[in-house]
Scaffold this active site. Structure first.
Site, PDB file in Angstrom:
ATOM      1  N   ARG A  15       0.080  52.098  26.232  1.00  0.00           N
ATOM      2  CA  ARG A  15       1.331  51.381  26.007  1.00  0.00           C
ATOM      3  C   ARG A  15       1.553  50.344  27.112  1.00  0.00           C
ATOM      4  O   ARG A  15       0.892  50.366  28.144  1.00  0.00           O
ATOM      5  CB  ARG A  15       2.512  52.370  25.988  1.00  0.00           C
ATOM      6  CG  ARG A  15       2.558  53.255  24.776  1.00  0.00           C
ATOM      7  CD  ARG A  15       3.623  54.341  24.905  1.00  0.00           C
ATOM      8  NE  ARG A  15       3.261  55.347  25.904  1.00  0.00           N
ATOM      9  CZ  ARG A  15       4.025  56.391  26.219  1.00  0.00           C
ATOM     10  NH1 ARG A  15       5.194  56.556  25.615  1.00  0.00           N
ATOM     11  NH2 ARG A  15       3.620  57.267  27.127  1.00  0.00           N
ATOM     12  N   LYS A  75       5.141  54.663  31.994  1.00  0.00           N
ATOM     13  CA  LYS A  75       4.981  55.958  32.647  1.00  0.00           C
ATOM     14  C   LYS A  75       5.333  55.872  34.128  1.00  0.00           C
ATOM     15  O   LYS A  75       5.401  54.803  34.717  1.00  0.00           O
ATOM     16  CB  LYS A  75       3.537  56.453  32.495  1.00  0.00           C
ATOM     17  CG  LYS A  75       3.165  56.802  31.062  1.00  0.00           C
ATOM     18  CD  LYS A  75       4.071  57.869  30.471  1.00  0.00           C
ATOM     19  CE  LYS A  75       3.890  59.218  31.115  1.00  0.00           C
ATOM     20  NZ  LYS A  75       4.795  60.245  30.541  1.00  0.00           N
ATOM     21  N   TYR A  94       9.947  55.662  32.683  1.00  0.00           N
ATOM     22  CA  TYR A  94      10.073  57.121  32.582  1.00  0.00           C
ATOM     23  C   TYR A  94       9.563  57.717  33.884  1.00  0.00           C
ATOM     24  O   TYR A  94       8.411  57.488  34.268  1.00  0.00           O
ATOM     25  CB  TYR A  94       9.230  57.674  31.427  1.00  0.00           C
ATOM     26  CG  TYR A  94       9.741  57.334  30.047  1.00  0.00           C
ATOM     27  CD1 TYR A  94      10.948  57.835  29.581  1.00  0.00           C
ATOM     28  CD2 TYR A  94       9.004  56.513  29.195  1.00  0.00           C
ATOM     29  CE1 TYR A  94      11.410  57.526  28.309  1.00  0.00           C
ATOM     30  CE2 TYR A  94       9.450  56.205  27.921  1.00  0.00           C
ATOM     31  CZ  TYR A  94      10.657  56.709  27.485  1.00  0.00           C
ATOM     32  OH  TYR A  94      11.112  56.399  26.224  1.00  0.00           O
ATOM     33  N   HIS A  96      10.596  61.330  35.040  1.00  0.00           N
ATOM     34  CA  HIS A  96      10.457  62.782  34.928  1.00  0.00           C
ATOM     35  C   HIS A  96      10.239  63.407  36.310  1.00  0.00           C
ATOM     36  O   HIS A  96       9.303  64.174  36.545  1.00  0.00           O
ATOM     37  CB  HIS A  96       9.310  63.152  33.989  1.00  0.00           C
ATOM     38  CG  HIS A  96       9.480  62.631  32.589  1.00  0.00           C
ATOM     39  ND1 HIS A  96      10.428  63.123  31.716  1.00  0.00           N
ATOM     40  CD2 HIS A  96       8.851  61.634  31.905  1.00  0.00           C
ATOM     41  CE1 HIS A  96      10.358  62.470  30.570  1.00  0.00           C
ATOM     42  NE2 HIS A  96       9.419  61.564  30.660  1.00  0.00           N
ATOM     43  N   GLU A 118      14.677  58.301  30.936  1.00  0.00           N
ATOM     44  CA  GLU A 118      15.004  59.578  30.279  1.00  0.00           C
ATOM     45  C   GLU A 118      16.379  60.123  30.614  1.00  0.00           C
ATOM     46  O   GLU A 118      16.846  61.063  29.966  1.00  0.00           O
ATOM     47  CB  GLU A 118      13.928  60.629  30.575  1.00  0.00           C
ATOM     48  CG  GLU A 118      13.904  61.170  31.995  1.00  0.00           C
ATOM     49  CD  GLU A 118      13.090  60.339  32.953  1.00  0.00           C
ATOM     50  OE1 GLU A 118      12.883  60.801  34.094  1.00  0.00           O
ATOM     51  OE2 GLU A 118      12.651  59.221  32.580  1.00  0.00           O
ATOM     52  N   SER A 134      10.673  60.535  21.852  1.00  0.00           N
ATOM     53  CA  SER A 134      10.796  61.910  21.364  1.00  0.00           C
ATOM     54  C   SER A 134      10.512  61.958  19.868  1.00  0.00           C
ATOM     55  O   SER A 134       9.897  62.911  19.370  1.00  0.00           O
ATOM     56  CB  SER A 134      12.200  62.453  21.656  1.00  0.00           C
ATOM     57  OG  SER A 134      12.430  62.550  23.038  1.00  0.00           O
ATOM     58  N   ASP A 198      17.023  77.417  18.048  1.00  0.00           N
ATOM     59  CA  ASP A 198      17.827  76.793  19.093  1.00  0.00           C
ATOM     60  C   ASP A 198      18.942  77.768  19.460  1.00  0.00           C
ATOM     61  O   ASP A 198      19.204  78.729  18.722  1.00  0.00           O
ATOM     62  CB  ASP A 198      18.419  75.461  18.607  1.00  0.00           C
ATOM     63  CG  ASP A 198      18.701  74.485  19.758  1.00  0.00           C
ATOM     64  OD1 ASP A 198      19.588  74.803  20.587  1.00  0.00           O
ATOM     65  OD2 ASP A 198      18.059  73.438  19.840  1.00  0.00           O
ATOM     66  N   ARG A 203      23.563  72.415  16.196  1.00  0.00           N
ATOM     67  CA  ARG A 203      22.283  71.799  15.851  1.00  0.00           C
ATOM     68  C   ARG A 203      21.612  72.526  14.693  1.00  0.00           C
ATOM     69  O   ARG A 203      21.034  71.899  13.799  1.00  0.00           O
ATOM     70  CB  ARG A 203      21.350  71.798  17.065  1.00  0.00           C
ATOM     71  CG  ARG A 203      21.766  70.889  18.183  1.00  0.00           C
ATOM     72  CD  ARG A 203      21.828  69.440  17.746  1.00  0.00           C
ATOM     73  NE  ARG A 203      20.554  68.919  17.280  1.00  0.00           N
ATOM     74  CZ  ARG A 203      20.391  67.713  16.714  1.00  0.00           C
ATOM     75  NH1 ARG A 203      21.429  66.906  16.553  1.00  0.00           N
ATOM     76  NH2 ARG A 203      19.201  67.311  16.301  1.00  0.00           N
ATOM     77  N   LEU A 240      14.523  70.459  25.816  1.00  0.00           N
ATOM     78  CA  LEU A 240      14.811  69.490  26.869  1.00  0.00           C
ATOM     79  C   LEU A 240      16.009  69.931  27.690  1.00  0.00           C
ATOM     80  O   LEU A 240      17.037  70.329  27.147  1.00  0.00           O
ATOM     81  CB  LEU A 240      15.120  68.119  26.247  1.00  0.00           C
ATOM     82  CG  LEU A 240      15.629  67.042  27.202  1.00  0.00           C
ATOM     83  CD1 LEU A 240      14.500  66.572  28.120  1.00  0.00           C
ATOM     84  CD2 LEU A 240      16.236  65.870  26.442  1.00  0.00           C
ATOM     85  N   VAL A 267       5.510  69.749  23.936  1.00  0.00           N
ATOM     86  CA  VAL A 267       5.996  68.378  24.048  1.00  0.00           C
ATOM     87  C   VAL A 267       6.829  68.209  25.316  1.00  0.00           C
ATOM     88  O   VAL A 267       7.055  67.099  25.781  1.00  0.00           O
ATOM     89  CB  VAL A 267       6.808  67.987  22.797  1.00  0.00           C
ATOM     90  CG1 VAL A 267       7.211  66.522  22.828  1.00  0.00           C
ATOM     91  CG2 VAL A 267       5.997  68.258  21.526  1.00  0.00           C
ATOM     92  N   ASP A 270       6.094  66.875  30.150  1.00  0.00           N
ATOM     93  CA  ASP A 270       6.571  65.913  31.153  1.00  0.00           C
ATOM     94  C   ASP A 270       7.639  66.501  32.063  1.00  0.00           C
ATOM     95  O   ASP A 270       7.846  66.031  33.179  1.00  0.00           O
ATOM     96  CB  ASP A 270       7.145  64.668  30.466  1.00  0.00           C
ATOM     97  CG  ASP A 270       6.068  63.626  30.193  1.00  0.00           C
ATOM     98  OD1 ASP A 270       5.077  63.595  30.930  1.00  0.00           O
ATOM     99  OD2 ASP A 270       6.225  62.850  29.235  1.00  0.00           O
ATOM    100  N   ALA A 299       0.377  64.853  28.275  1.00  0.00           N
ATOM    101  CA  ALA A 299       1.640  64.444  28.909  1.00  0.00           C
ATOM    102  C   ALA A 299       2.152  63.096  28.423  1.00  0.00           C
ATOM    103  O   ALA A 299       3.297  62.745  28.710  1.00  0.00           O
ATOM    104  CB  ALA A 299       1.469  64.416  30.423  1.00  0.00           C
ATOM    105  N   ASN A 300       1.339  62.337  27.711  1.00  0.00           N
ATOM    106  CA  ASN A 300       1.814  61.057  27.184  1.00  0.00           C
ATOM    107  C   ASN A 300       1.393  60.920  25.722  1.00  0.00           C
ATOM    108  O   ASN A 300       0.681  59.991  25.338  1.00  0.00           O
ATOM    109  CB  ASN A 300       1.289  59.886  28.019  1.00  0.00           C
ATOM    110  CG  ASN A 300      -0.231  59.801  28.030  1.00  0.00           C
ATOM    111  OD1 ASN A 300      -0.923  60.808  27.956  1.00  0.00           O
ATOM    112  ND2 ASN A 300      -0.763  58.592  28.123  1.00  0.00           N
ATOM    113  N   MET A 301       1.861  61.847  24.908  1.00  0.00           N
ATOM    114  CA  MET A 301       1.459  61.863  23.506  1.00  0.00           C
ATOM    115  C   MET A 301       1.653  60.524  22.800  1.00  0.00           C
ATOM    116  O   MET A 301       0.774  60.061  22.078  1.00  0.00           O
ATOM    117  CB  MET A 301       2.214  62.979  22.764  1.00  0.00           C
ATOM    118  CG  MET A 301       1.755  64.364  23.144  1.00  0.00           C
ATOM    119  SD  MET A 301       2.738  65.665  22.358  1.00  0.00           S
ATOM    120  CE  MET A 301       2.365  65.386  20.639  1.00  0.00           C
TER     121      MET A 301
END
Length: 366
Positions: A15, A75, A94, A96, A118, A134, A198, A203, A240, A267, A270, A299-301
């Protein structure tokens, strides 16, 4: 303002921080944009595309950092970039931080202004700059999970959608946020049986209303997770904690309760991951096996689909980038509460509570 877009140097990260369309909006406002040569090629954007909209192409990453007031990335900086970041320089990406103490300490020492995508947060609690990635990661989690369930890659040999006369695979999704809902949607579209968990009943009610009937909801607890992992083929971790470390929902001792060849996709890697056995992997070497359970923890799908991801990211970051470039970070953050929540480290001081809590470091008011 002078805005720099370096080439991402993290393993298999294709990216880029901004599309040519985004650069055009900056140059139109008389800002100077420096783009490192070939920075956009992985996403399908070439130097000439950036030049045509007014960007200046620079040959090296050092040139971009040296000449820019603000760095716009995808990143978090890696160790090779730490020395390039200057005092008072704005870095918008990002970060993290809660998952990396070395990164946190390096940015403190740099005395730069670190604004994390984020943790930019709207009044309703949504995370506008995290949401598109996400969405990509949630959908990719099923795409990748389905692949790694194949027997040649040590999975159970399950076709998620099944075929007539054969039951579909079973997918367990931990977390009903953006990642979880997108994962459930994709899995349901393939015809899998999906359970999404959850601790937020609002949600779960939302999921129940908007997703198909073969997506079932369950209230999350350690007991219920321990029961469900015994019968599910693919498990997605999508929990998250804003700016903080993800909770460990699946412990190492729980792997023995899963069937051999079960695939788990974290997922939340990160943010430290929501499986105890999570360790970050790359697109080059994406999986490892513990107790016959296949772990996919890239870590960076979204970096695997850079064209889609870069456009989606620029769509949401550009208004904030323009705001900072037009007004400077202090005025922009004073007038935009959502952007102010993106401030993580300012000139050597942590100003985001969850980061200080992660490493027992002192926090200051922004």
């Amino acid at each position: 303002m002078k805005v720099g877009i370096p080439k991402e140097i993290k393993n298999n990260e294709s990216r880029v921080g901004m599309t040519p369309a985004g650069v055009f909006e900056l140059t139109k406002k008389n800002h100077t944009v420096f783009v490192q040569s070939t920075a956009g090629e992985g996403s399908g954007f070439f130097d000439k595309d950036y030049q045509e909209v007014g960007a200046t192409i620079l040959p090296t990453i050092e040139d971009v950092y040296n000449q820019s007031d603000m760095i716009v990335k995808v990143k978090e900086p890696i160790a090779l970039e730490y020395p390039l970041i200057r005092e008072n320089q704005i870095v918008f990406t990002y970060f993290h931080f809660a998952s990396s103490e070395p990164l946190t300490k390096a940015m403190i020492e740099s005395k730069s202004v670190c604004i994390a995508y984020e943790t930019v947060e709207d009044a309703d609690g949504t995370l506008p700059l995290l949401t598109p990635m996400s969405e990509v990661a949630g959908r990719m989690a099923i795409q990748q999970g389905a692949k790694y369930l194949e027997k040649p890659i040590k999975g159970r040999g399950i076709l998620l959608g099944g075929v007539p006369g054969v039951a579909p695979g079973k997918v367990l999704v931990l977390g009903a946020g953006v990642v979880g809902v997108q994962a459930a949607k994709m899995a349901a579209g393939l015809g899998a049986h999906v359970t999404i968990m959850d601790i937020n009943m609002k949600r779960l009610r939302y999921v129940n209303d908007v997703l198909p009937n073969h997506v079932t909801t369950a209230f999350s607890s350690e007991y219920s997770i321990r029961q469900l992992i015994k019968s599910h083929d693919l498990i997605i971790g999508g929990v998250l904690v804003k700016g903080g470390k993800a909770p460990k929902l699946i412990r190492k001792d729980m792997l023995k309760d899963m069937r051999p060849g079960t695939v788990i996709v974290d997922v939340a890697v990160d943010q430290g991951g929501c499986f105890e056995t999570t360790k970050a992997t790359t697109h080059e070497d994406p999986t490892y096996i513990i107790d016959d359970v296949v772990h996919y923890c890239v870590a960076n799908m979204p970096g695997a689909v850079p064209y889609t991801s870069t456009i989606a990211l620029t769509n949401v970051t550009l208004p904030y980038i323009l705001n900072i470039a037009n007004k400077g970070w202090e005025e922009a953050c004073t007038k935009d509460v959502a952007l102010a929540k993106g401030l993580n480290i300012i000139k050597g001081k942590i100003v985001y509570k969850e980061i200080s809590e992660a490493f027992q470091l002192e926090a200051f008011e922004a």
